[in-house]
Design an enzyme around this catalytic site. Sequence first.
Site, mmCIF file in Angstrom:
data_model
loop_
_atom_site.group_PDB
_atom_site.id
_atom_site.type_symbol
_atom_site.label_atom_id
_atom_site.label_comp_id
_atom_site.label_asym_id
_atom_site.label_seq_id
_atom_site.Cartn_x
_atom_site.Cartn_y
_atom_site.Cartn_z
ATOM 1 N N ARG A 310 108.226 -15.461 1.755
ATOM 2 C CA ARG A 310 107.357 -16.627 1.480
ATOM 3 C C ARG A 310 108.146 -17.920 1.538
ATOM 4 N N GLU A 424 101.196 8.363 -25.599
ATOM 5 C CA GLU A 424 102.450 8.934 -26.131
ATOM 6 C C GLU A 424 102.950 8.121 -27.301
HETATM 7 C C1 LIG Z 1 100.119 3.713 -9.035
HETATM 8 C C2 LIG Z 1 101.344 3.422 -9.822
HETATM 9 C C3 LIG Z 1 101.869 4.513 -10.767
HETATM 10 C C4 LIG Z 1 103.229 4.134 -11.312
HETATM 11 C C5 LIG Z 1 103.310 4.226 -12.818
HETATM 12 C C6 LIG Z 1 103.855 5.559 -13.261
HETATM 13 C C7 LIG Z 1 103.334 5.922 -14.671
HETATM 14 C C8 LIG Z 1 102.825 7.315 -14.753
HETATM 15 C C9 LIG Z 1 101.524 7.469 -14.080
HETATM 16 C C10 LIG Z 1 100.613 8.486 -14.688
HETATM 17 C C11 LIG Z 1 101.311 9.714 -15.173
HETATM 18 C C12 LIG Z 1 100.472 10.377 -16.218
HETATM 19 C C13 LIG Z 1 101.368 10.925 -17.301
HETATM 20 C C14 LIG Z 1 100.934 10.389 -18.601
HETATM 21 C C15 LIG Z 1 101.553 11.194 -19.711
HETATM 22 C C16 LIG Z 1 101.132 10.689 -21.031
HETATM 23 C C17 LIG Z 1 99.717 11.157 -21.371
HETATM 24 C C18 LIG Z 1 99.491 10.844 -22.808
HETATM 25 C C19 LIG Z 1 99.618 11.801 -23.760
HETATM 26 C C20 LIG Z 1 99.431 11.439 -25.150
HETATM 27 O O1 LIG Z 1 99.195 10.306 -25.486
HETATM 28 S S1 LIG Z 1 99.652 12.740 -26.235
HETATM 29 C C21 LIG Z 1 99.324 12.052 -27.826
HETATM 30 C C22 LIG Z 1 100.414 11.089 -28.232
HETATM 31 N N1 LIG Z 1 100.214 10.726 -29.596
HETATM 32 C C23 LIG Z 1 101.169 10.137 -30.322
HETATM 33 O O2 LIG Z 1 102.235 9.790 -29.840
HETATM 34 C C24 LIG Z 1 100.866 9.952 -31.770
HETATM 35 C C25 LIG Z 1 101.824 8.980 -32.427
HETATM 36 N N2 LIG Z 1 101.976 9.311 -33.840
HETATM 37 C C26 LIG Z 1 103.037 10.115 -34.271
HETATM 38 O O3 LIG Z 1 103.911 10.520 -33.555
HETATM 39 C C27 LIG Z 1 103.070 10.407 -35.762
HETATM 40 O O4 LIG Z 1 101.765 10.296 -36.301
HETATM 41 C C28 LIG Z 1 104.011 9.438 -36.522
HETATM 42 C C29 LIG Z 1 105.418 9.726 -36.121
HETATM 43 C C30 LIG Z 1 103.640 7.992 -36.233
HETATM 44 C C31 LIG Z 1 103.850 9.660 -38.006
HETATM 45 O O5 LIG Z 1 103.935 11.045 -38.222
HETATM 46 P P1 LIG Z 1 103.916 11.629 -39.711
HETATM 47 O O6 LIG Z 1 102.875 10.914 -40.518
HETATM 48 O O7 LIG Z 1 103.830 13.095 -39.646
HETATM 49 O O8 LIG Z 1 105.373 11.320 -40.173
HETATM 50 P P2 LIG Z 1 105.962 10.182 -41.091
HETATM 51 O O9 LIG Z 1 105.833 8.848 -40.451
HETATM 52 O O10 LIG Z 1 105.449 10.381 -42.482
HETATM 53 O O11 LIG Z 1 107.493 10.614 -41.007
HETATM 54 C C32 LIG Z 1 107.931 11.785 -41.700
HETATM 55 C C33 LIG Z 1 109.321 12.104 -41.214
HETATM 56 O O12 LIG Z 1 109.199 12.728 -39.922
HETATM 57 C C34 LIG Z 1 110.003 12.052 -38.991
HETATM 58 N N3 LIG Z 1 109.382 12.182 -37.683
HETATM 59 C C35 LIG Z 1 108.170 11.691 -37.310
HETATM 60 N N4 LIG Z 1 107.923 12.011 -36.027
HETATM 61 C C36 LIG Z 1 109.000 12.720 -35.590
HETATM 62 C C37 LIG Z 1 109.345 13.330 -34.346
HETATM 63 N N5 LIG Z 1 108.537 13.243 -33.280
HETATM 64 N N6 LIG Z 1 110.518 13.982 -34.250
HETATM 65 C C38 LIG Z 1 111.338 14.039 -35.322
HETATM 66 N N7 LIG Z 1 111.101 13.479 -36.540
HETATM 67 C C39 LIG Z 1 109.925 12.832 -36.647
HETATM 68 C C40 LIG Z 1 110.046 10.642 -39.469
HETATM 69 O O13 LIG Z 1 111.150 9.943 -38.930
HETATM 70 C C41 LIG Z 1 110.159 10.860 -40.965
HETATM 71 O O14 LIG Z 1 111.483 11.191 -41.249
HETATM 72 P P3 LIG Z 1 112.119 10.699 -42.650
HETATM 73 O O15 LIG Z 1 113.521 11.222 -42.604
HETATM 74 O O16 LIG Z 1 111.258 11.328 -43.716
HETATM 75 O O17 LIG Z 1 112.040 9.204 -42.638
HETATM 76 C C1 FAD Z 2 95.467 6.513 -20.489
HETATM 77 C C2 FAD Z 2 95.607 7.318 -21.755
HETATM 78 C C3 FAD Z 2 95.935 8.672 -21.672
HETATM 79 C C4 FAD Z 2 96.020 9.445 -22.835
HETATM 80 N N1 FAD Z 2 96.292 10.793 -22.721
HETATM 81 C C5 FAD Z 2 96.301 11.554 -23.855
HETATM 82 C C6 FAD Z 2 96.516 12.962 -23.765
HETATM 83 O O1 FAD Z 2 96.674 13.518 -22.683
HETATM 84 N N2 FAD Z 2 96.483 13.700 -24.920
HETATM 85 C C7 FAD Z 2 96.294 13.117 -26.142
HETATM 86 O O2 FAD Z 2 96.275 13.833 -27.137
HETATM 87 N N3 FAD Z 2 96.117 11.764 -26.259
HETATM 88 C C8 FAD Z 2 96.112 10.975 -25.146
HETATM 89 N N4 FAD Z 2 95.925 9.623 -25.248
HETATM 90 C C9 FAD Z 2 95.678 9.034 -26.567
HETATM 91 C C10 FAD Z 2 96.879 8.231 -27.039
HETATM 92 O O3 FAD Z 2 97.925 9.086 -27.393
HETATM 93 C C11 FAD Z 2 96.465 7.360 -28.231
HETATM 94 O O4 FAD Z 2 95.514 6.436 -27.789
HETATM 95 C C12 FAD Z 2 97.694 6.638 -28.781
HETATM 96 O O5 FAD Z 2 98.505 7.558 -29.483
HETATM 97 C C13 FAD Z 2 97.317 5.482 -29.697
HETATM 98 O O6 FAD Z 2 96.583 5.969 -30.793
HETATM 99 P P1 FAD Z 2 95.187 5.265 -31.175
HETATM 100 O O7 FAD Z 2 94.355 5.206 -29.972
HETATM 101 O O8 FAD Z 2 94.702 5.943 -32.394
HETATM 102 O O9 FAD Z 2 95.615 3.777 -31.555
HETATM 103 P P2 FAD Z 2 95.497 3.098 -33.006
HETATM 104 O O10 FAD Z 2 96.518 3.662 -33.914
HETATM 105 O O11 FAD Z 2 94.070 3.108 -33.418
HETATM 106 O O12 FAD Z 2 95.961 1.615 -32.620
HETATM 107 C C14 FAD Z 2 95.118 0.475 -32.824
HETATM 108 C C15 FAD Z 2 95.975 -0.632 -33.406
HETATM 109 O O13 FAD Z 2 96.348 -0.254 -34.746
HETATM 110 C C16 FAD Z 2 97.739 -0.476 -34.930
HETATM 111 N N5 FAD Z 2 98.254 0.458 -35.952
HETATM 112 C C17 FAD Z 2 97.943 1.765 -36.102
HETATM 113 N N6 FAD Z 2 98.602 2.295 -37.150
HETATM 114 C C18 FAD Z 2 99.377 1.308 -37.668
HETATM 115 C C19 FAD Z 2 100.307 1.235 -38.739
HETATM 116 N N7 FAD Z 2 100.595 2.303 -39.515
HETATM 117 N N8 FAD Z 2 100.928 0.057 -38.958
HETATM 118 C C20 FAD Z 2 100.667 -1.009 -38.168
HETATM 119 N N9 FAD Z 2 99.797 -1.012 -37.140
HETATM 120 C C21 FAD Z 2 99.157 0.145 -36.892
HETATM 121 C C22 FAD Z 2 98.333 -0.205 -33.557
HETATM 122 O O14 FAD Z 2 99.621 -0.844 -33.439
HETATM 123 C C23 FAD Z 2 97.290 -0.844 -32.624
HETATM 124 O O15 FAD Z 2 97.574 -2.228 -32.517
HETATM 125 C C24 FAD Z 2 95.826 8.829 -24.096
HETATM 126 C C25 FAD Z 2 95.524 7.470 -24.186
HETATM 127 C C26 FAD Z 2 95.416 6.708 -23.019
HETATM 128 C C27 FAD Z 2 95.089 5.243 -23.123
#
Ligand SMILES: CCCCCCCCCCCCCCCCC/C=C/C(=O)SCCNC(=O)CCNC(=O)[C@H](O)C(C)(C)COP(=O)(O)OP(=O)(O)OC[C@H]1O[C@@H](n2cnc3c(N)ncnc32)[C@H](O)[C@@H]1OP(=O)(O)O
Ligand code: FAD
Length: 627
Positions: A310, A424
């Site tokens: 560009r 995630e």
């Molecule tokens: C065209 C262009 C393309 C290019 C782009 C390419 C991109 C890719 C394209 C598409 C590919 C598609 C792939 C997509 C894959 C993803 C699909 C999505 C899947 C999902 O979303 S699955 C669901 C995911 N959900 C979450 O992640 C939930 C999040 N929440 C949690 O993990 C837990 O609730 C928490 C950790 C926030 C809280 O848990 P909890 O209440 O049980 O625990 P505490 O906070 O009370 O902590 C207690 C102690 O446990 C320890 N802890 C917590 N978690 C873990 C862990 N995972 N491992 C080890 N230890 C853990 C805490 O640290 C605490 O420890 P402490 O010592 O007591 O402090």
């Molecule tokens: C494209 C896509 C693919 C997905 N694929 C999968 C899958 O394959 N399998 C699966 O199981 N799930 C899947 N998910 C779900 C995904 O894992 C959840 O949406 C994600 O973990 C966020 O949780 P939530 O939607 O409850 O968000 P929420 O927790 O409701 O978030 C809403 C708002 O609240 C805030 N919040 C929440 N808790 C707190 C806190 N304690 N303190 C401060 N702020 C807070 C967040 O920061 C955010 O701003 C997918 C989601 C998307 C968008």
Amino acid sequence: MEGVDHLAHERNKSEFDVDAMKIVWAGSPHAFDVSDRISKLVASDPGFRKDNRSTLSRKELFKNTLRKAAYAWKTIVDLRLSEEEAAKLRFYVDEPAFTDLHWGMFIPAIKGQGTEEQQQKWLPLAYKMQIIGCYAQTELGHGSNVQGLETTATFDPQTDEFIIHSPTLTSSKWWPGGLGKVATHAIAYARLIVGGREHGVNGFIVQLRSLEDHSPLLGITVGDIGMKFGNGAYNTMDNGVLRFDHVRIPRNQMLMRVSQVTCEGKYKQSDVPRQLVYGTMVYVRQTIVADASCALSRAVCIATRYSAVRRQFGSQNGGPETQVIDYKTQQSRLFPLLASAYAFRFIGEWLKWLYADVTQRLQANDFSTLPEAHACTAGLKSLTTTATADGIEECRKLCGGHGYLCSSGLPELFAVYVPACTYEGDNTVLLLQVARFLMKTVSQLGSSKKPVGTIAYMTRVEHLMQCRCGVQRGFAELSVDLVEAAVAHCQLIVVSKFIEKLQQEIPGKGVKQQLEVLCNIYALFLLHKHQGDFLSTGCITPKHAALANDELRSLYSQVRPNAIALVDAFNYTDHYLGSILGCYDGNVYPKLYEAAWKDPLNESVVPDGYHQYIRPLLKQEIRTARL
Ligand SMILES: CCCCCCCCCCCCCCCCC/C=C/C(=O)SCCNC(=O)CCNC(=O)[C@H](O)C(C)(C)COP(=O)(O)OP(=O)(O)OC[C@H]1O[C@@H](n2cnc3c(N)ncnc32)[C@H](O)[C@@H]1OP(=O)(O)O
Ligand SMILES: Cc1cc2nc3c(=O)[nH]c(=O)nc-3n(C[C@H](O)[C@H](O)[C@H](O)COP(=O)(O)OP(=O)(O)OC[C@H]3O[C@@H](n4cnc5c(N)ncnc54)[C@H](O)[C@@H]3O)c2cc1C
């Protein structure tokens, strides 16, 4: 003109061995060979074309994705591709699909949380794709709060079964990828209930559909949750909704590596941390960091090549206008993103090592590094996905108006990528986990437990804690500041690992020097961005801040002649980039012009609707209000 390299003059400026840098970017000569071979295989096969996605309806788009997934699987089988080559093929097909969750979550969950016996039963079926799995954890009412999930799994000792049930609307599984229309099985996460007592959330293998006619089994209600952000983009994925109505499964379909239920109805917790139930999320978070470097490098490749093509303003005496890549403002927006792409590549390599290390330790029942692995995967997933999503949008803006065209590849890349800030683990929620880890580390300062690894530096804050001990405000009250501290902690890890990478043997003329420049840009750009914090804490003086700015400008000038070569080193095919602005030969304008006429809207010179709506307007045949 076709066949002419309009960027040859830029490539001739390079001061380093681009082929050597390609090996550094790929990770090894072997990794480069696999990537190069498979990316060209996909690019040359019309069965994997993707330039028509934005013109398809949701149903056409989804059916085309199923076709491609089946075609990819046939290619893998026919060519007897290795697991590594197959993963690369799915990557270069570049379309979110049910296979991502089958291979990326369903199989890892069985490997990480299943017993040996369960792995022997289910993994062969999954590897041969005789079953297709998804990861069903999130519900309509809960995603972040895993312990808040409502789906129940009640043990029935009479029949040695679990009854899986969705007791409320909010307990409906909601979002799992691949669930809506394809998956035959799910790893469903549910509250375990044995003898009337709850034992937390565990994973259960549940069959959803008949392997004969794909119809949902008794008690299963399943479907797609509907259109998502953007047109093509993530709508190739059938994110689903799922409700269980007292679905019965054999007891041996509870994943029992972490906890067990005996046939007598006895609950047993293994001597492993219950958080291993979360192990699949930790695994995926570390892969998402590698994904971030891929997605950001794609956007940067497009924006860098187009910035060199560009020209705007600056013509002297009728000569050529200035390349926009030569404007300091363009460089100050683009080059930190180029540096970030390389930084995320190397942190992704390190995180992969950390995950493999913690996995090996877990097998020996050594849980000592599990908290650090959780904090690093959570924090670096949050940091890199936020920076990448913002970076892709910045690259769109760096390309001006043409960046907003689908043919630039940037709108779709942004639309597919941005959910990575949420899936995630929501990025803020994950940073709060890092903050919790940091605060726990601080609370242990002064004890015999010395911080090591990525928190070793915290011994230096010990004096702060001693004078401030006792002054504690609630975690929730300070959470905004703690999240900022968590980001800073993760940025420190990224910079540290970039520096460690540079201490390795890096072959190739000028390659290490280029990486040193990029590392300095990454670090000084952060210092510049956060200089308020550095100044207010006395870490640097105003003079230091000024020196950093001067050095940044100098570093941008050092990168400038190498910019095109640095993005060539990603070795992306034009097919994978999917961008006219980013095409290798820089022959942008003829391709943009040609692409416009291929739009379905240009199939007729007079648009549908003219005679019905426009002509009456023009001929004043529609009564108009008195003007
Ligand atoms: C065209 C262009 C393309 C290019 C782009 C390419 C991109 C890719 C394209 C598409 C590919 C598609 C792939 C997509 C894959 C993803 C699909 C999505 C899947 C999902 O979303 S699955 C669901 C995911 N959900 C979450 O992640 C939930 C999040 N929440 C949690 O993990 C837990 O609730 C928490 C950790 C926030 C809280 O848990 P909890 O209440 O049980 O625990 P505490 O906070 O009370 O902590 C207690 C102690 O446990 C320890 N802890 C917590 N978690 C873990 C862990 N995972 N491992 C080890 N230890 C853990 C805490 O640290 C605490 O420890 P402490 O010592 O007591 O402090
Ligand atoms: C494209 C896509 C693919 C997905 N694929 C999968 C899958 O394959 N399998 C699966 O199981 N799930 C899947 N998910 C779900 C995904 O894992 C959840 O949406 C994600 O973990 C966020 O949780 P939530 O939607 O409850 O968000 P929420 O927790 O409701 O978030 C809403 C708002 O609240 C805030 N919040 C929440 N808790 C707190 C806190 N304690 N303190 C401060 N702020 C807070 C967040 O920061 C955010 O701003 C997918 C989601 C998307 C968008």
